[in-house]
Motif scaffolding. Structure first.
Motif, PDB file in Angstrom:
ATOM      1  N   PHE A   1       0.521  88.680 -21.042  1.00  0.00           N
ATOM      2  CA  PHE A   1       1.685  88.785 -21.908  1.00  0.00           C
ATOM      3  C   PHE A   1       1.249  88.670 -23.365  1.00  0.00           C
ATOM      4  N   ASP A   2       2.001  89.330 -24.245  1.00  0.00           N
ATOM      5  CA  ASP A   2       1.776  89.101 -25.671  1.00  0.00           C
ATOM      6  C   ASP A   2       2.647  87.934 -26.130  1.00  0.00           C
ATOM      7  N   THR A   3       2.530  87.565 -27.403  1.00  0.00           N
ATOM      8  CA  THR A   3       3.261  86.402 -27.887  1.00  0.00           C
ATOM      9  C   THR A   3       4.762  86.640 -27.996  1.00  0.00           C
ATOM     10  N   LEU A   4       5.196  87.895 -27.860  1.00  0.00           N
ATOM     11  CA  LEU A   4       6.630  88.193 -27.830  1.00  0.00           C
ATOM     12  C   LEU A   4       7.213  88.085 -26.426  1.00  0.00           C
ATOM     13  N   GLY A   5       6.349  87.862 -25.438  1.00  0.00           N
ATOM     14  CA  GLY A   5       6.808  87.737 -24.060  1.00  0.00           C
ATOM     15  C   GLY A   5       6.780  89.016 -23.273  1.00  0.00           C
ATOM     16  N   ASN A   6       6.225  90.098 -23.832  1.00  0.00           N
ATOM     17  CA  ASN A   6       6.146  91.367 -23.109  1.00  0.00           C
ATOM     18  C   ASN A   6       4.997  91.337 -22.108  1.00  0.00           C
ATOM     19  N   MET A   7       5.265  91.742 -20.865  1.00  0.00           N
ATOM     20  CA  MET A   7       4.197  91.847 -19.882  1.00  0.00           C
ATOM     21  C   MET A   7       3.378  93.103 -20.175  1.00  0.00           C
TER      22      MET A   7
END
Length: 668
Positions: free
Chosen positions: A94-100
């Motif tokens: 995941f990135d820090t924005l919460g996107n898988m």
């Protein structure tokens, strides 16, 4: 160590303010996955990690018909694979924005798959786990990291020509390496054949099994590419029977290992092994962690036996420094049963080598005798230490119970998370290094205590510790540390269940706690622990069986009929700089002197800098028990009337007030 104010007492009085205060940082998001049938607890998180850019990697287990944030998780376009309710493995980024960003799955129709460990290092992701292709039906299948293979596809291929990981009727421990985009770079498979010749009551059967038979099996990739694998284990059979390992199905890399054990009796032996493989996966050495024991009673006279079966080791935590020295924590249970006439000879010693051992002084530590030690890259013990307890010989009261979890390194220290409880008997005590460093009793009655303890990683000496000043705080698994701060998760119970994300200064001063709450009485089940990154990003993970509120800004609607693996990101830019609060203990002027400590009758107090006006003795709850007016720089106070335990003594002077802790010892 000297303090200007009674910190622990003040913390108890202000805990509610800490727990309800808004944190300086912010919870950014939370995700969960779930799956399995009603009552299945297949979903949990084994590890989380950051890469250098701050992306987050989450590794754990999931059940059948998996869902991600309540939506069907279509990791493979095959309904049979998707809905098969076996425990399986999930690795996701995941990135820090919460996107898988991507995910990988290991799932089998005939064998449960278990994740063991995950590490992000040198721009690579390393995972290990157990899986197998062990069913009896031709339509059994294994979905391994993007590839699905059915057994009927293998039936026409001679077994000796079948390639790993797709070999019928086999189980392995696998090790896989990915780049940061999820591309598989290499993988290896270790098969283990037990020396157990009495499995299921049948002679001469040798089982193909996983190398790591325990769900906690730490793996580490060294700076030179060496691979360290650590596994607790139980084995049976005689000492002259080998335990065989085969790497990648290569008979040139088949290793026969001979464990210490029984000569005349084939009873089960408990131990743990540390394996070191080269970067080409040749076995360089194996070290058995327990060398020998003494003081443990035995039902049978073992001839030339180097080890006894009547203990159960739990090696839980393993961390590495920049030179690949290992720091290991865990505990040992010693079997005790008066009906079997197992009357041990105290002190009991569990020897790591010929020089260093774990010592059990009385019955209070039989269930959880906690240890920590440092091992060099060649498998040699550099130092060892332990958590000490003192109790009575009566198994029904007088216990001081404690258990250590995992450990982490930061700077010059190693931090261990633990949980403890005191019984009502005042003679019980938990302490570090010596009785002058006790673990505080939060309340007089027995209650759970979550604590961390800090050791110097070079010498193994105790430095400091801190507790969560809240009743019933059950420790999670793993602490985190950064910039003079220590973090840990602990479970608590109020009207429902929830977690505290607690923050200390590394000298033990409690800073604050943030709450993760649930209205459902089933509540949260188990905490894995926080992982923190430079820049102030912190990810926490845990198991939930109901909806959760995380801080004041984030909630997750987890189902209540089975478990969910939950992880959430918290960001506080203040974590990027050293904590600036009250000066640390080491920065304060060291003036107050007390002796002897522990004290039996008379406790002497001295301030060589200025005169003392009054001396006050209080318990850990701040209740004043004794006080005397003083004239001069030295005084003595009679503490013989106090029950055994830990207390604070406060010396009031014209310029300032100093506080020190002391132990009131039992009668001689």
């Amino acid at each position: 160590m000297k303090r200007q104010i009674p910190i622990f007492v003040a913390l108890i009085a202000t805990l509610f303010t800490f727990l309800t205060a808004s944190a300086q940082g912010e919870w950014k998001w939370a995700h969960y996955w779930s799956g399995g049938g009603s009552g299945d607890y297949y979903n949990r998180i084994t590890n989380t990690a950051f890469d250098e850019e701050g992306n987050i990697y989450v590794y754990g287990t999931m059940g059948g018909s998996p869902q991600f944030d309540g939506l069907t998780f279509q990791f493979v376009n095959n309904g049979t694979v998707l809905n098969k309710n076996e425990r399986s493995i999930l690795l996701s980024k995941f990135d820090t924005l919460g996107n898988m960003l991507w995910y990988k799955v290991v799932k089998s129709s005939s064998e449960m798959a278990f994740p063991l460990w995950m590490e992000v290092r040198n721009n690579n992701v390393y995972i290990s786990g157990n899986c197998g292709f062990y069913g009896d039906h031709s339509d059994d299948w294994l979905y391994y990291l993007d590839t699905l293979v059915y057994k009927y596809q293998l039936n026409t291929i001679p077994e000796e020509q079948q390639e790993l990981p797709f070999k019928a009727y086999h189980r392995w421990t696998f090790f896989a390496q990915f780049d940061l985009e999820g591309n598989l770079l290499e993988d290896h498979f270790v098969e283990a054949y037990s020396r157990d010749s009495f499995f299921n009551g049948t002679d001469s059967i040798r089982r193909n099994q996983n190398l790591c038979m325990n769900e906690i099996c730490p793996v580490h990739i060294g700076f030179d590419g060496s691979v360290y694998v650590f596994t607790p284990m139980q084995y049976q059979g005689y000492e002259n029977e080998p335990y065989t390992m085969i790497v990648d199905g290569d008979t040139n890399r088949a290793y026969n290992l001979y464990f210490p054990g029984n000569v005349e009796s084939p009873g089960a032996i408990n131990n743990a092994a540390l394996y070191k493989f080269s970067n080409d996966w040749d076995l360089e050495y194996v070290r058995f962690l327990i060398d020998h024991t003494d003081g443990i009673a035995s039902l049978y006279p073992f001839v030339n036996d180097s080890i006894t079966r009547y203990y159960y080791p739990h090696f839980i935590g393993m961390s590495f420094d920049e030179e690949d020295n290992m720091y290991m924590t865990g505990h040992i249970e010693v079997f005790n049963d008066e009906q079997l006439d197992l009357q041990h000879q105290y002190p009991i010693h569990i020897w790591w080598d010929s020089l260093r051992c774990l010592t059990i002084n009385d019955i209070s530590s039989l269930e959880t005798a906690n240890f920590i030690f440092k091992i060099s890259t060649e498998g040699h013990i550099a130092w060892s230490n332990q958590l000490f307890t003192r109790g009575t010989q009566n198994p029904n009261y007088g216990f001081a119970r404690a258990i250590w979890r995992q450990n982490i390194l930061y700077g010059n220290d190693v931090f261990v998370l633990g949980g403890a409880a005191y019984d009502n008997d005042d003679s019980a005590l938990i302490y570090f290094d010596n009785e002058s460093n006790p673990l505080q009793r939060f309340q007089n009655e027995r209650t759970d205590i979550c604590f961390f303890v800090r050791y110097n990683k070079g010498s193994g000496e105790y430095v400091s510790h801190g507790i969560v000043p809240s009743a019933g705080a059950v420790a999670g698994m793993r602490p985190a540390a950064i910039n003079n701060r220590v973090f840990a998760m602990s479970k608590y119970q109020t009207s429902g269940y929830g977690y505290l994300l607690s923050e200390w200064r590394n000298d033990g001063f409690f800073i604050k706690a943030d709450t993760i709450s649930s209205d459902n009485i089933i509540g949260v089940d188990k905490s894995i622990g926080p992982v923190i990154k430079e820049g102030g990003y912190l990810v926490v993970s845990f198991i939930a069986t109901s909806s959760l509120n995380i801080g004041n800004t984030v909630s997750v609607n987890c189902p209540s009929d089975h478990s969910s693996a939950v992880f959430a990101l918290y960001h506080n830019p203040e974590f990027a700089t050293p904590y600036v609060g009250l000066p640390s203990y080491s920065e304060q002027e060291q003036t107050l002197q007390i002796w002897p400590n522990p004290a039996h009758n008379i406790l002497n107090v001295s301030n060589p800098i200025e005169s003392i006006n009054k001396v006050i003795v209080s318990d850990v709850n701040g209740k004043v028990l004794l006080q005397e007016m003083v004239e001069g720089q030295q005084s003595s106070i009679n503490v013989s009337s106090l029950p055994s335990g830990m207390y604070f003594i406060k010396a009031v002077s014209e310029g300032q007030t100093h506080v020190e802790k002391f132990i009131k010892s039992s009668d001689y």
